[in-house]
Design a protein around this motif. Structure first.
Motif, PDB file in Angstrom:
ATOM      1  N   LEU A 142       0.829  -1.211   0.000  1.00 43.36           N
ATOM      2  CA  LEU A 142       0.000   0.000   0.000  1.00 43.36           C
ATOM      3  C   LEU A 142       0.862   1.260   0.000  1.00 43.36           C
ATOM      4  O   LEU A 142       0.571   2.232  -0.697  1.00 43.36           O
ATOM      5  N   LEU A 143       1.954   1.227   0.764  1.00 39.85           N
ATOM      6  CA  LEU A 143       2.812   2.416   0.792  1.00 39.85           C
ATOM      7  C   LEU A 143       3.559   2.563  -0.525  1.00 39.85           C
ATOM      8  O   LEU A 143       3.825   3.679  -0.977  1.00 39.85           O
ATOM      9  N   ASP A 144       3.877   1.439  -1.157  1.00 37.18           N
ATOM     10  CA  ASP A 144       4.495   1.499  -2.483  1.00 37.18           C
ATOM     11  C   ASP A 144       3.542   2.168  -3.476  1.00 37.18           C
ATOM     12  O   ASP A 144       3.945   3.034  -4.252  1.00 37.18           O
ATOM     13  N   LEU A 145       2.273   1.760  -3.439  1.00 37.24           N
ATOM     14  CA  LEU A 145       1.289   2.357  -4.344  1.00 37.24           C
ATOM     15  C   LEU A 145       1.145   3.852  -4.079  1.00 37.24           C
ATOM     16  O   LEU A 145       1.065   4.662  -5.000  1.00 37.24           O
ATOM     17  N   HIS A 146       1.112   4.211  -2.801  1.00 30.53           N
ATOM     18  CA  HIS A 146       0.938   5.617  -2.455  1.00 30.53           C
ATOM     19  C   HIS A 146       2.119   6.454  -2.942  1.00 30.53           C
ATOM     20  O   HIS A 146       1.953   7.584  -3.406  1.00 30.53           O
ATOM     21  N   THR A 147       3.307   5.870  -2.867  1.00 31.55           N
ATOM     22  CA  THR A 147       4.505   6.549  -3.358  1.00 31.55           C
ATOM     23  C   THR A 147       4.423   6.746  -4.878  1.00 31.55           C
ATOM     24  O   THR A 147       4.708   7.824  -5.395  1.00 31.55           O
ATOM     25  N   ILE A 148       4.031   5.692  -5.579  1.00 28.55           N
ATOM     26  CA  ILE A 148       3.906   5.778  -7.041  1.00 28.55           C
ATOM     27  C   ILE A 148       2.902   6.870  -7.412  1.00 28.55           C
ATOM     28  O   ILE A 148       3.139   7.673  -8.307  1.00 28.55           O
ATOM     29  N   LEU A 149       1.780   6.890  -6.686  1.00 31.20           N
ATOM     30  CA  LEU A 149       0.753   7.901  -6.944  1.00 31.20           C
ATOM     31  C   LEU A 149       1.297   9.310  -6.787  1.00 31.20           C
ATOM     32  O   LEU A 149       1.009  10.198  -7.590  1.00 31.20           O
ATOM     33  N   GLU A 150       2.080   9.509  -5.732  1.00 28.05           N
ATOM     34  CA  GLU A 150       2.603  10.856  -5.531  1.00 28.05           C
ATOM     35  C   GLU A 150       3.584  11.229  -6.643  1.00 28.05           C
ATOM     36  O   GLU A 150       3.560  12.330  -7.180  1.00 28.05           O
ATOM     37  N   ALA A 285      15.830   8.794  -7.203  1.00 23.02           N
ATOM     38  CA  ALA A 285      15.848   8.068  -5.926  1.00 23.02           C
ATOM     39  C   ALA A 285      14.596   8.386  -5.114  1.00 23.02           C
ATOM     40  O   ALA A 285      14.406   9.509  -4.655  1.00 23.02           O
ATOM     41  N   TRP A 286      13.762   7.398  -4.948  1.00 22.94           N
ATOM     42  CA  TRP A 286      12.518   7.601  -4.190  1.00 22.94           C
ATOM     43  C   TRP A 286      12.444   6.723  -2.953  1.00 22.94           C
ATOM     44  O   TRP A 286      11.464   6.758  -2.226  1.00 22.94           O
ATOM     45  N   TYR A 287      13.471   5.910  -2.705  1.00 26.09           N
ATOM     46  CA  TYR A 287      13.361   4.915  -1.630  1.00 26.09           C
ATOM     47  C   TYR A 287      13.297   5.516  -0.236  1.00 26.09           C
ATOM     48  O   TYR A 287      12.670   4.950   0.646  1.00 26.09           O
ATOM     49  N   PHE A 288      13.936   6.661  -0.018  1.00 18.06           N
ATOM     50  CA  PHE A 288      13.812   7.243   1.320  1.00 18.06           C
ATOM     51  C   PHE A 288      12.497   8.001   1.477  1.00 18.06           C
ATOM     52  O   PHE A 288      11.931   8.066   2.561  1.00 18.06           O
ATOM     53  N   LYS A 289      12.005   8.542   0.354  1.00 15.43           N
ATOM     54  CA  LYS A 289      10.710   9.228   0.411  1.00 15.43           C
ATOM     55  C   LYS A 289       9.587   8.247   0.744  1.00 15.43           C
ATOM     56  O   LYS A 289       8.584   8.606   1.343  1.00 15.43           O
ATOM     57  N   GLU A 290       9.788   7.002   0.328  1.00 19.04           N
ATOM     58  CA  GLU A 290       8.768   5.978   0.580  1.00 19.04           C
ATOM     59  C   GLU A 290       8.433   5.837   2.059  1.00 19.04           C
ATOM     60  O   GLU A 290       7.303   5.561   2.429  1.00 19.04           O
ATOM     61  N   VAL A 291       9.460   5.999   2.889  1.00 20.30           N
ATOM     62  CA  VAL A 291       9.301   5.789   4.326  1.00 20.30           C
ATOM     63  C   VAL A 291       8.164   6.653   4.874  1.00 20.30           C
ATOM     64  O   VAL A 291       7.339   6.214   5.664  1.00 20.30           O
ATOM     65  N   ARG A 292       8.128   7.886   4.382  1.00 12.97           N
ATOM     66  CA  ARG A 292       7.100   8.833   4.775  1.00 12.97           C
ATOM     67  C   ARG A 292       5.700   8.312   4.411  1.00 12.97           C
ATOM     68  O   ARG A 292       4.749   8.431   5.176  1.00 12.97           O
ATOM     69  N   HIS A 293       5.626   7.734   3.234  1.00  9.61           N
ATOM     70  CA  HIS A 293       4.331   7.211   2.777  1.00  9.61           C
ATOM     71  C   HIS A 293       3.874   6.019   3.612  1.00  9.61           C
ATOM     72  O   HIS A 293       2.682   5.761   3.750  1.00  9.61           O
ATOM     73  N   GLY A 294       4.864   5.325   4.174  1.00  7.31           N
ATOM     74  CA  GLY A 294       4.539   4.223   5.076  1.00  7.31           C
ATOM     75  C   GLY A 294       3.764   4.733   6.276  1.00  7.31           C
ATOM     76  O   GLY A 294       2.805   4.120   6.749  1.00  7.31           O
ATOM     77  N   LEU A 295       4.180   5.874   6.737  1.00  8.78           N
ATOM     78  CA  LEU A 295       3.514   6.508   7.866  1.00  8.78           C
ATOM     79  C   LEU A 295       2.068   6.868   7.505  1.00  8.78           C
ATOM     80  O   LEU A 295       1.125   6.550   8.233  1.00  8.78           O
ATOM     81  N   TYR A 296       1.876   7.508   6.366  1.00  6.51           N
ATOM     82  CA  TYR A 296       0.532   7.924   5.944  1.00  6.51           C
ATOM     83  C   TYR A 296      -0.409   6.726   5.826  1.00  6.51           C
ATOM     84  O   TYR A 296      -1.546   6.740   6.298  1.00  6.51           O
ATOM     85  N   VAL A 297       0.102   5.701   5.145  1.00  8.45           N
ATOM     86  CA  VAL A 297      -0.733   4.531   4.869  1.00  8.45           C
ATOM     87  C   VAL A 297      -1.086   3.795   6.159  1.00  8.45           C
ATOM     88  O   VAL A 297      -2.226   3.375   6.361  1.00  8.45           O
ATOM     89  N   ARG A 298      -0.131   3.684   7.050  1.00 12.05           N
ATOM     90  CA  ARG A 298      -0.403   2.955   8.306  1.00 12.05           C
ATOM     91  C   ARG A 298      -1.300   3.769   9.230  1.00 12.05           C
ATOM     92  O   ARG A 298      -2.146   3.220   9.933  1.00 12.05           O
ATOM     93  N   MET A 299      -1.130   5.083   9.192  1.00 13.86           N
ATOM     94  CA  MET A 299      -2.056   5.938   9.952  1.00 13.86           C
ATOM     95  C   MET A 299      -3.484   5.749   9.415  1.00 13.86           C
ATOM     96  O   MET A 299      -4.442   5.586  10.182  1.00 13.86           O
TER      97      MET A 299
END
Ligand SMILES: [Zn+2]
Lengths: 310, 154
Positions: A142-150, A285-299
């Protein structure tokens, strides 16, 4: 029409349990969570999350804990089963039936496949799978998808490659399932011995176009998303075989020059050597930005499951 | 009919398993745990012409009546099989094998690192995805199993 409270009390075991409409709803909710990270929120005040990590994973556990704290909830749990009753041989079914008395939702990481499904069957409270053996890792997908969307503004119509260990990598299993809900072209690039698990292939073929290949180079110039995973040495019975394969799945700045400018490079982390440090400074490079999206998705998931969003 | 009686004699008491998928008679015995050292007279006919199936296998086990759970097991490898319990040279009971939607407890998941193969208080549960050729899927871990994976367990 899907409503927020349709998610109340639901387990998140496999990404396959969710329709495209539901996934889109979660992603939309995740975007609404972004400002709450700075502002804070008391959406989940008084709620308790239990994290049961039977396998070490600092990253995912911290992400769940931070998500819960950002929404005003609190967290209990363990990350070293060696010091708990689990070490004395307690079954997962028993552990879950004890812990559910203390928490409103359980997050579980376990080395065996199917563990989260079993935990959900025994628990009265909702269970979120934070990684079950080499099976699945739905919140990562889910966080991967959210990152792609952004990054891309859409998922449909993209050319996406998953690279590396597709056989044992649970994140790529869940991501492939998730992507099969969208109109994407999926390229599965791996050494022959680490090809995508047949279970996953069986489910996604027919839903989307899937191409399996050994080599990334011919593909790179058209690619929108490159999702890199680690190839583990332990997967190769012959260390020489590993040394041979390792280099051809390594991404560096020079290689990316033959890719598009708006290509994004993703990685579930931790990264070891499969992405060279010189990639970090590139816009790809988007791998560190992904971490942030992990937070959004889990929230978003925690808020939806606990019925905090009406 | 006369042809068949020439192939295998009529039995006085026991079980006749008919309409077994051609070539699978030995696997039927295997899945029933019958090794041939039990002392019962067992007759096997393989690849017999059949109007219904083209070819089929037949197994006759004398002086042993199959239990219902054994009948269920046969369904895994010979979904068309019919079972006749014979008493005194006559058919006393006819049973059809039926493959349920979910197989509970008969077969284990083939994935050694599946939670259902660990020390948990659960019975293995496999969903039938496809009857013929057999395709099962573990309810817990999603591992796919075929007929051969099932036979390995018996
Ligand atoms: Zn299993």
């Amino acid at each position: 029409m899907l409503k927020a409270n349709d998610f109340e009390g639901r387990d998140v075991i496999s990404i396959k349990d969710f329709t495209r409409e539901e996934i889109d709803f979660i992603l939309k909710t995740a975007s609404r969570m972004a400002p709450l990270v700075e502002k804070g929120s008391d959406l989940l005040r008084g709620k308790i999350l239990a994290t049961l990590f039977f396998e070490p994973s600092t990253r995912t556990r911290l992400s769940f804990e931070a998500s819960m704290h950002r929404l005003g909830g609190s967290v209990i749990g363990f990350s070293q089963p060696g010091v708990s009753s689990v070490a004395k041989g307690e079954s997962l079914a028993d552990t879950v039936r004890v812990v559910e008395n203390y928490a409103d939702v359980i997050v579980i990481r376990h080395p065996l496949e199917g563990a989260a499904r079993l935990a959900a069957e025994f628990a009265q409270v909702p269970v979120i799978n934070a990684g079950s053996g080499s099976e699945e890792h739905p919140t990562q997908a889910l966080l991967d998808l959210h990152t792609i969307l952004e990054a891309k503004g859409r998922i449909d119509g993209l050319k996406i490659a998953l690279l590396g260990d597709l056989r044992y990598g649970r994140t790529v299993h869940s991501l492939a399932y998730a992507l099969s809900n969208y109109d994407v072209e999926l390229f599965l690039v791996s050494p022959p011995q680490l090809r995508m698990k047949r279970e996953v292939l069986k489910d996604i073929k027919g839903k989307i176009q899937v191409v399996e290949m050994d080599d990334l180079t011919p593909l790179l110039q058209d690619l929108d998303v490159l999702y890199v995973t680690r190839i583990q040495k332990e997967r190769f019975p012959d260390p020489l075989e590993y040394e041979k394969v390792k280099g051809s799945y390594r991404i560096d700045k020079k290689l990316l020059e033959s890719g598009r400018e708006d290509l994004i490079v993703m990685h579930p982390l931790p990264r070891i050597t499969e992405i060279a440090p010189d990639v970090d400074e590139t816009p790809q490079a988007w791998y560190f930005k992904e971490v942030r999206h992990g937070l959004y998705v889990r929230m978003a998931l925690l808020a939806l499951i606990l019925g905090a969003i009406k | 009919m006369t042809e068949r009686t020439l192939l295998i004699r009529k039995i006085e008491n026991g079980t006749v398993i008919d309409h077994i998928t051609a070539g699978y008679a030995l696997d039927v015995l295997r899945i029933l745990g019958i090794r041939g050292r039990e002392g019962n007279v067992i007759s096997i006919a393989m690849n017999v012409p059949s109007r219904k199936l083209g070819r089929k296998d037949i197994v006759k086990i004398e002086d042993r009546e199959l239990r219902p759970e054994e009948v269920d097991r046969i369904a895994l490898i010979a979904p068309q099989a019919t079972i006749n319990i014979i008493r005194d040279f006559a058919v006393a009971e006819k049973k059809r094998v039926t493959l349920p939607e979910v197989i509970v407890g008969i077969v284990k998941c083939a994935n050694p690192t599946c939670i259902s193969n660990s020390n948990e208080p659960v019975t293995p549960q496999l969903n039938v995805v496809q009857r013929s050729p057999l395709l099962l899927r573990c309810h817990y871990c999603g591992t796919i199993m075929e007929k051969e994976d099932v036979l390995k367990q018996f």
